[in-house]
Design an enzyme around this catalytic site. Structure first.
Site, PDB file in Angstrom:
ATOM      1  N   ASP A   1       0.874  -1.168   0.000  1.00  0.00           N
ATOM      2  CA  ASP A   1       0.000   0.000   0.000  1.00  0.00           C
ATOM      3  C   ASP A   1       0.919   1.228   0.000  1.00  0.00           C
ATOM      4  O   ASP A   1       2.112   1.121   0.322  1.00  0.00           O
ATOM      5  CB  ASP A   1      -0.892  -0.017   1.242  1.00  0.00           C
ATOM      6  CG  ASP A   1      -1.779   1.216   1.335  1.00  0.00           C
ATOM      7  OD1 ASP A   1      -2.468   1.526   0.359  1.00  0.00           O
ATOM      8  OD2 ASP A   1      -1.746   1.871   2.392  1.00  0.00           O
TER       9      ASP A   1
ATOM     10  N   ASP B   1      -0.131   5.146   0.931  1.00  0.00           N
ATOM     11  CA  ASP B   1      -0.354   6.123   1.994  1.00  0.00           C
ATOM     12  C   ASP B   1      -0.300   5.438   3.355  1.00  0.00           C
ATOM     13  O   ASP B   1      -1.074   4.523   3.647  1.00  0.00           O
ATOM     14  CB  ASP B   1      -1.717   6.807   1.815  1.00  0.00           C
ATOM     15  CG  ASP B   1      -1.777   7.637   0.546  1.00  0.00           C
ATOM     16  OD1 ASP B   1      -0.935   8.525   0.392  1.00  0.00           O
ATOM     17  OD2 ASP B   1      -2.664   7.388  -0.288  1.00  0.00           O
TER      18      ASP B   1
END
Length: 335
Positions: free
Chosen positions: A15, A17
């Site tokens: 991922d 953020d």
């Protein structure tokens, strides 16, 4: 088989953020972690629910921060949503786009026509995060859905991590339509749906992928849904108390303070810890109560406590026996 966690996998899906970056800065250790994986010939991919940038833009952003990335390694919920729309709508169909220019461009490249008003007679509404999204376009989306347009959401992340703390994410914007329409989106494309993880594995030919995320409700649940192992890092949204209270479908395989956990022995990051002792910590359980004693790495204490909270001890039943344990539980807002 390598003696560290990442060595047991042929693909690591990050991922972005809260894991690799915070808005426009790399998280400490992220550059080094990605480069070490590449040096070890481990394939890397990036899968983000953020629909505000296209894959090439994300790759350029990462590379500018020192995290080398190619567009083909980046999967976004914007691109995935456009692909789903193209599968379900005829070429040239009109789609009301709520979100960024990146989402509009993805829709356009998928052979569909982005529009902005009910009067354009859209067949669908696609909603993704965009910092400029305001009342006017949200109102048009409500009208279009009420008139029969199918409602797609790129994701439902309630918040976005930032150096200033969590900020409203696309899920908060979806909640505006949910409130006005009194119903859920017809289709949610991004995590926790398994599509991004399965696409990353398919494109790379991986047989044993590992997903790395900071959110239990998207990254980790998405990995569970996709049937792949996962590592939760505590550099973003979900914290220790969230993990201790996590339902079964949001429980990671491993947990670490940050991406350096990829290079620790797997048994030192596995959750829950297999024994009642880890590092300098010990957990003693009596019925529906558990006591943490000792001192050491907070992640080891967290792994131990997951073993009791996931098997029935409520958070209110967890206490500390040592000063270090009590301080740690207080820092985690567990009293």
């Amino acid at each position: 088989m390598s003696d560290h966690l990442a060595g047991g996998y042929d693909l690591v899906i990050f991922d972005l953020d809260g894991v690799v970056i915070l808005i426009d800065e790399p998280i400490p250790g992220a550059v080094e972690a990605v480069e070490r994986l590449r040096a070890d010939a481990t394939t890397v991919a990036f899968a983000t629910n953020n629909a505000s940038r296209r894959s090439a833009e994300v790759a350029a952003l990462l590379t500018g921060m020192g995290v080398n990335a190619e567009p083909a390694e980046v999967l976004t919920s914007a691109g995935a949503s456009a692909a789903v729309l193209a599968e379900r709508l005829p070429a040239g169909a009109k789609v009301l786009v709520v979100g960024s220019e990146a989402l509009r461009a993805e829709v356009r490249d998928a052979g569909l026509i982005p529009v902005e008003t009910l009067e354009d007679d859209p067949a669908a509404v696609v909603q993704g995060y965009g910092p400029e999204v305001g009342w006017k376009i949200l109102a048009e989306a409500v009208l279009a859905v009420r008139a029969g347009a199918t409602w797609y959401a790129t994701n439902t992340d309630r918040t976005l991590p930032s150096p200033r703390g969590p900020l409203p994410g696309n899920g908060s914007l979806v909640a505006v339509l949910r409130t006005a329409l009194d119903r859920e989106p017809d289709v949610v494309v991004g995590k926790p749906q398994p599509g991004l993880f399965r696409t990353a594995a398919r494109l790379s030919g991986a047989q044993r992928p590992l997903a790395v995320g900071d959110r239990l409700d998207t990254d980790i649940q998405g990995a569970v849904n996709a049937g792949v192992d996962s590592l939760l890092v505590l550099t973003g949204v979900s914290g220790p108390a969230d993990l201790l209270a996590a339902p079964e479908d949001r429980r990671p395989t491993f947990v670490a303070a940050d991406l350096s956990g990829l290079f620790r022995p797997a048994d030192e990051t596995r959750v829950p810890a297999p024994l009642p002792v880890a590092g300098g910590w010990r957990v003693t359980r009596t019925g529906d109560r558990a006591e943490l004693d000792g001192s050491g790495d907070p992640v080891d204490a967290l792994r131990l406590l997951c073993g009791v909270t996931w098997s029935g001890v409520p958070l209110t039943g967890v206490t500390g026996a040592s000063d270090e344990a009590r301080n740690l539980l207080e820092a985690w807002h567990i009293r």
